[in-house]
Design an enzyme around this catalytic site. Structure first.
Site, PDB file in Angstrom:
ATOM      1  N   GLU A 167       0.820  -1.218   0.000  1.00 57.19           N
ATOM      2  CA  GLU A 167       0.000   0.000   0.000  1.00 57.19           C
ATOM      3  C   GLU A 167       0.848   1.260   0.000  1.00 57.19           C
ATOM      4  O   GLU A 167       0.369   2.363   0.215  1.00 57.19           O
ATOM      5  CB  GLU A 167      -0.958  -0.019   1.198  1.00 57.19           C
ATOM      6  N   HIS A 235      -4.879   1.686   7.110  1.00 62.02           N
ATOM      7  CA  HIS A 235      -3.473   2.003   6.825  1.00 62.02           C
ATOM      8  C   HIS A 235      -2.843   2.532   8.115  1.00 62.02           C
ATOM      9  O   HIS A 235      -3.522   3.198   8.914  1.00 62.02           O
ATOM     10  CB  HIS A 235      -3.342   3.103   5.754  1.00 62.02           C
ATOM     11  N   CYS A 352      -3.283  11.318   3.354  1.00 60.00           N
ATOM     12  CA  CYS A 352      -3.551  10.371   2.258  1.00 60.00           C
ATOM     13  C   CYS A 352      -3.361  11.043   0.909  1.00 60.00           C
ATOM     14  O   CYS A 352      -3.006  10.394  -0.069  1.00 60.00           O
ATOM     15  CB  CYS A 352      -4.994   9.879   2.301  1.00 60.00           C
TER      16      CYS A 352
HETATM   17  O1  SUG Z   1      -7.936   2.901  -0.137  1.00 64.08           O
HETATM   18  N1  SUG Z   1     -10.685   5.057  -0.112  1.00 64.08           N
HETATM   19  C1  SUG Z   1      -9.256   4.867   0.024  1.00 64.08           C
HETATM   20  C2  SUG Z   1      -8.698   5.820   1.047  1.00 64.08           C
HETATM   21  C3  SUG Z   1      -7.217   5.792   1.052  1.00 64.08           C
HETATM   22  C4  SUG Z   1      -6.641   6.511   2.205  1.00 64.08           C
HETATM   23  N2  SUG Z   1      -5.220   6.489   2.129  1.00 64.08           N
HETATM   24  C5  SUG Z   1      -4.399   6.491   3.189  1.00 64.08           C
HETATM   25  N3  SUG Z   1      -4.810   6.224   4.387  1.00 64.08           N
HETATM   26  N4  SUG Z   1      -3.153   6.695   2.956  1.00 64.08           N
HETATM   27  C6  SUG Z   1      -8.936   3.418   0.364  1.00 64.08           C
HETATM   28  O2  SUG Z   1      -9.672   2.817   1.148  1.00 64.08           O
HETATM   29  C7  SUG Z   1     -12.833   4.663  -1.123  1.00 64.08           C
HETATM   30  C8  SUG Z   1     -13.395   4.336  -2.471  1.00 64.08           C
HETATM   31  C9  SUG Z   1     -14.865   4.060  -2.499  1.00 64.08           C
HETATM   32  O3  SUG Z   1     -15.394   3.559  -1.527  1.00 64.08           O
HETATM   33  O4  SUG Z   1     -15.452   4.336  -3.545  1.00 64.08           O
HETATM   34  C10 SUG Z   1     -11.344   4.454  -1.116  1.00 64.08           C
HETATM   35  O5  SUG Z   1     -10.798   3.800  -1.957  1.00 64.08           O
END
Ligand code: SUG
Length: 425
Positions: A167, A235, A352
């Site tokens: 990730e 994460h 993020c």
């Molecule tokens: O991978 N949300 C992302 C958020 C990423 C956050 N990144 C960090 N913490 N670095 C994920 O879960 C939501 C998409 C949706 O539900 O349509 C999403 O992918």
């Protein structure tokens, strides 16, 4: 190749929020994504919130980068999924995801002072745990290859092979005396078997460390607290963030909290831990407000500022902690809320939305660097071409919406043209 004395800076590359930004609830274990599933989204407002955050940090730091949205809807994925209208709506939504905005998941970055060959190494994250994210890395790599195309200074690797989930920087921290000095890299992985997926695999972290040519004595591998993953910290950057010598962390972030501090301290004795006790901020409130999904920045005067989501100011316990932090003698002297609510509703806070790359700014492709007039230009394109609103039925209904697909494709193309990045089309 890195030479001692070169002026290295930390550049934050924010993902411009794409024109297909939507709430399809695709991320199991991400509470915000699940709880906003089905809501209308506002791509134009979302992207403008992101540019406003970049402008603030440009003013604070004097340098700011960005990445452009990836091509959506992804027709290759639509084909690969053999979509014919009979499938689950979530499958239909995946090719539309604007998830590349969260560039903390774009790659893991090891700056030149840490690596055996003195180059900055970047490995795009394979993101294999989630279908909608697994489509990102080949297009992300194309962008990294351009932005960091100077082979004297950068090596861009391929992604870690599946089945090892990677990730990227969201599960990676770097401790150092100053950004340009040699660092200790901390890789945080999850152990599978809990209610929610552990997206970062230990073997992926170890592979990236080897590929980047890191000194094993300056790498630390730490397990994330399974209870934190179960509570919604999908994460590590949802529960801790590091900058220079400081680790700002929730007291329940790691499986063995004091063992983690000891292991980091053995490699980096100057470590300064700012631990937030559960009595001050519960894990649930930390995850709801994203206190730790903050950008911990070193300002030009050497002091540190924490860029947090507005949601932190609205929480009595979190804001009272922040006020105490600002009044203390500790390393974090300023806490600055920013409005990234559209991204937050999908589980993406200020941290993020950015990938940190420590390098000499003169060695990167300047097309990916922001200045005030480019920010004006990007805002103009967003205001003129990004959809104002997307309803989930537009993308996951059994009838495709060709007008929306055409608008989203044209909006991205207009941005690429404005930024002279047509080769990413
Ligand atoms: O991978 N949300 C992302 C958020 C990423 C956050 N990144 C960090 N913490 N670095 C994920 O879960 C939501 C998409 C949706 O539900 O349509 C999403 O992918």
């Amino acid at each position: 190749m890195f030479q001692a004395g070169t002026a290295l800076a930390e550049i934050n590359y924010d993902g411009i929020v794409g024109p297909s930004h939507n709430y399809a609830g695709l991320s199991l274990g991400n509470i915000a994504s699940a709880s906003h599933k089905g809501d209308p989204s506002y791509p134009r407002a979302a992207a403008l919130q992101g540019v406003a955050k970049m402008r603030g940090n440009l003013a604070r730091l004097g340098v700011q980068g960005f990445f452009v949205p990836l091509p959506r809807p992804n027709l290759a994925l639509t084909d690969a999924l053999a979509l014919d209208g009979s499938e689950a709506p979530q499958l239909r939504a995946a090719p539309w995801s604007a998830s590349s905005m969260w560039t903390a998941n774009a790659a893991t970055v090891s700056p030149a002072p840490d690596t055996a060959d003195g180059k900055c190494h970047l490995s795009p994250a394979n993101l294999v745990t989630m279908l909608h994210r697994a489509q990102e890395w080949p297009d992300t790599k194309r962008q990294l290859d351009l932005a960091f195309g100077n082979r004297d200074h950068f090596t861009v690797h391929g992604a870690v092979p599946p089945t090892f989930g990677d990730e990227g920087a969201a599960n990676h921290m770097r401790l150092c005396d100053g950004h340009g000095s040699s660092g200790v890299e901390v890789f945080v992985y999850g152990r599978p078997g809990g209610a929610f997926p552990a997206r970062q695999h230990e073997q992926a972290s170890r592979l990236v460390a080897r590929a980047h040519g890191l000194d094993p004595a300056r790498c630390v591998f730490v397990e994330q607290n399974p209870a934190a993953i179960e509570a919604g910290a999908f994460h590590n950057d949802v529960v801790s963030v590091a900058n220079e010598r400081v680790l700002f962390t929730h007291a329940e972030a790691f499986a063995d909290q004091s063992g983690a501090y000891d292991a980091i301290r053995a490699a980096f004795p100057a470590l300064e831990v700012v631990e937030v006790p559960s009595a001050a901020v519960t894990m649930a409130e930390a995850i709801r407000t994203y206190l730790f999904n903050a950008q911990l920045l070193t300002l030009p005067d050497g002091s540190m500022a924490l860029i947090v989501p507005e949601e932190c100011r609205e929480s009595a316990s979190v804001w009272s902690y922040c006020e105490g932090l600002m009044a203390s003698n500790g390393p974090i002297r300023e806490v600055i809320p920013v409005d990234v609510r559209q991204s937050m509703a999908n589980g993406g806070g200020p941290a993020c939305l950015r990938l940190r790359v420590v390098c000499d700014p003169a060695t990167v492709d300047p097309r990916f660097l922001l200045d005030a007039s480019k920010a004006d230009l990007i805002e103009k394109i967003i205001s003129e071409t990004w959809p104002e609103q997307i309803d989930p039925s537009d993308i996951s209904g059994s009838q495709a919406n060709p007008a929306l697909a055409a608008q989203v494709t044209a909006a991205r193309a207009a941005l690429l043209t404005a930024l002279s990045l047509e080769e990413l089309g």
